[in-house]
Design a protein around this motif. Structure first.
Motif, short mmCIF file in Angstrom:
data_model
loop_
_atom_site.label_atom_id
_atom_site.label_comp_id
_atom_site.label_asym_id
_atom_site.label_seq_id
_atom_site.Cartn_x
_atom_site.Cartn_y
_atom_site.Cartn_z
N PRO A 20 0.82 -1.22 0.00
CA PRO A 20 0.00 0.00 0.00
C PRO A 20 0.85 1.27 0.00
O PRO A 20 1.93 1.32 0.60
CB PRO A 20 -0.80 -0.11 1.30
N VAL A 21 0.35 2.28 -0.66
CA VAL A 21 0.95 3.62 -0.68
C VAL A 21 -0.13 4.60 -0.26
O VAL A 21 -1.26 4.53 -0.75
CB VAL A 21 1.51 3.98 -2.06
N VAL A 22 0.20 5.52 0.63
CA VAL A 22 -0.79 6.47 1.14
C VAL A 22 -0.85 7.69 0.22
O VAL A 22 0.16 8.37 0.00
CB VAL A 22 -0.42 6.92 2.57
N PRO A 23 -2.04 7.99 -0.34
CA PRO A 23 -2.17 9.20 -1.16
C PRO A 23 -2.19 10.44 -0.29
O PRO A 23 -2.77 10.44 0.80
CB PRO A 23 -3.51 9.00 -1.86
N VAL A 24 -1.56 11.50 -0.78
CA VAL A 24 -1.49 12.76 -0.02
C VAL A 24 -1.81 13.92 -0.95
O VAL A 24 -1.21 14.04 -2.03
CB VAL A 24 -0.08 12.97 0.60
N ALA A 25 -2.73 14.76 -0.53
CA ALA A 25 -2.99 16.01 -1.24
C ALA A 25 -2.10 17.09 -0.64
O ALA A 25 -2.07 17.28 0.57
CB ALA A 25 -4.46 16.40 -1.11
N VAL A 26 -1.34 17.77 -1.50
CA VAL A 26 -0.33 18.73 -1.08
C VAL A 26 -0.76 20.13 -1.50
O VAL A 26 -1.09 20.36 -2.67
CB VAL A 26 1.03 18.41 -1.72
N TYR A 27 -0.71 21.06 -0.56
CA TYR A 27 -1.07 22.44 -0.85
C TYR A 27 0.07 23.34 -0.40
O TYR A 27 0.12 23.79 0.75
CB TYR A 27 -2.36 22.83 -0.12
#
Length: 316
Positions: free
Chosen positions: A117-124
């Motif tokens: 598994p790879v954790v998705p991350v939204a970056v701002y």
């Protein structure tokens, strides 16, 4: 905590700097020029608070992830599979891998290569590289992590390092929201080399952006993704809150580098085709950027009055 940053560009160097400053053992994995600069002079971060320098480890090879508790993958979307292959043999079985990338499917693609598994991350974040080993922070810096067995622990460490972080079961929705922002701004900013504030003042631009957003929302909804009802208002508000920003795609075209347009408007175009949803506005923007990338249209160059800035892997 031992941390590896795969893809030490503007986003990777920014978060790597904050984690190193908080006392974590950080290894940057990047291009030879970056590695040489960091080894000689340290990693430099410029911001409104001033200029700071830290000594961190840097390497060009995938074995830099060996023994790491946390791996931040910050490579461009088109490099996802290749990057995964370089680190796969060296990953600790207990390592948490975060995908801090544009687009909505990188965590899934990376996980397929790694077999985990790879954790998705939204970056701002608004950040840029102003030289090898020298980053500049222009604004924001918050993250939205997908849920996983270690996400809360990782989030606590990030927060302690000065990185605003939340954990969400709906991280994919957040990634789609960011994708829509990118689809509305990136190509238009790149083709004109205009910052967002000036861009939206152009004749017909808001109407064109509205078409792009509506297409994206239709594709997102058909994909089972929840998009806020006021997403268009959010998109247009960015022209005020980040009036001086130019997109990462604008930087790529100005520097003669391949962009991530295939994973922005191009992704919406392909996903729409698979779902039977027309996406002519996104198709046109994708086509024009690809023509510039291929040299079929004269490459635009940035005006001296508008320095390159991008919202990190970024967002816009």
């Amino acid at each position: 905590m031992k941390v590896a940053i795969l893809g030490a560009g503007a986003v990777g160097c920014y978060y790597g700097f904050l984690l190193a400053r908080a006392g974590h053992a950080v290894t940057l994995i990047g291009r030879p020029a970056l590695v040489a600069a960091v080894e000689a002079d340290g990693l430099v971060l410029e911001s409104a608070a001033g200029r700071e320098t830290l000594a961190v480890r840097a390497t060009t090879t995938g074995d830099g992830v060996a023994g790491s508790d946390l791996v931040l993958v910050c490579v461009k979307s088109g490099d996802t599979e290749a990057a995964g292959a370089t680190i796969a043999p060296h990953l600790s079985p207990s390592a948490t891998i975060l995908s801090l990338q544009n687009g909505v499917d990188n965590a899934e693609r990376l996980g397929a290569v790694l077999g985990r598994p790879v954790v998705p991350v939204a970056v701002y974040v608004a950040t840029e590289m102003v030289g090898p080993g020298r980053g500049r922070h222009n604004g924001r810096g918050d993250l939205v992590l997908g849920a996983s067995a270690t996400s809360e622990t990782i989030a606590a460490a990030l927060i302690a390092a000065g990185i605003p972080t939340t954990v969400s079961e709906r991280a994919l929705d957040a990634l789609w929201g960011k994708l829509i922002l990118n689809c509305a701004y990136n190509a238009l900013s790149a083709l004109t080399q205009l910052p967002y504030g000036r861009l939206v003042q152009g004749e017909g631009v808001v109407a064109a952006m509205t078409d792009v957003v509506q297409e994206c929302v239709a594709v997102a909804n058909a994909s089972g993704v929840t998009v806020p009802d006021d997403i268009l208002d959010t998109v247009l508000a960015l022209s005020t809150s980040m009036a001086d920003q130019r997109s990462s795609t604008a930087q790529d075209l100005a520097r003669g580098r391949p962009s991530e347009i295939d994973h922005l408007n191009g992704y919406v175009m392909r996903r729409g085709a698979a779902l039977g949803i027309p996406t002519p506005a996104n198709r046109m923007l994708h086509t024009l950027v690809k023509l510039v990338e291929g040299g079929d249209i004269s490459r635009v160059v940035p005006s001296a009055s508008h320095p390159s800035q991008a919202i990190g892997r970024s967002s816009s």
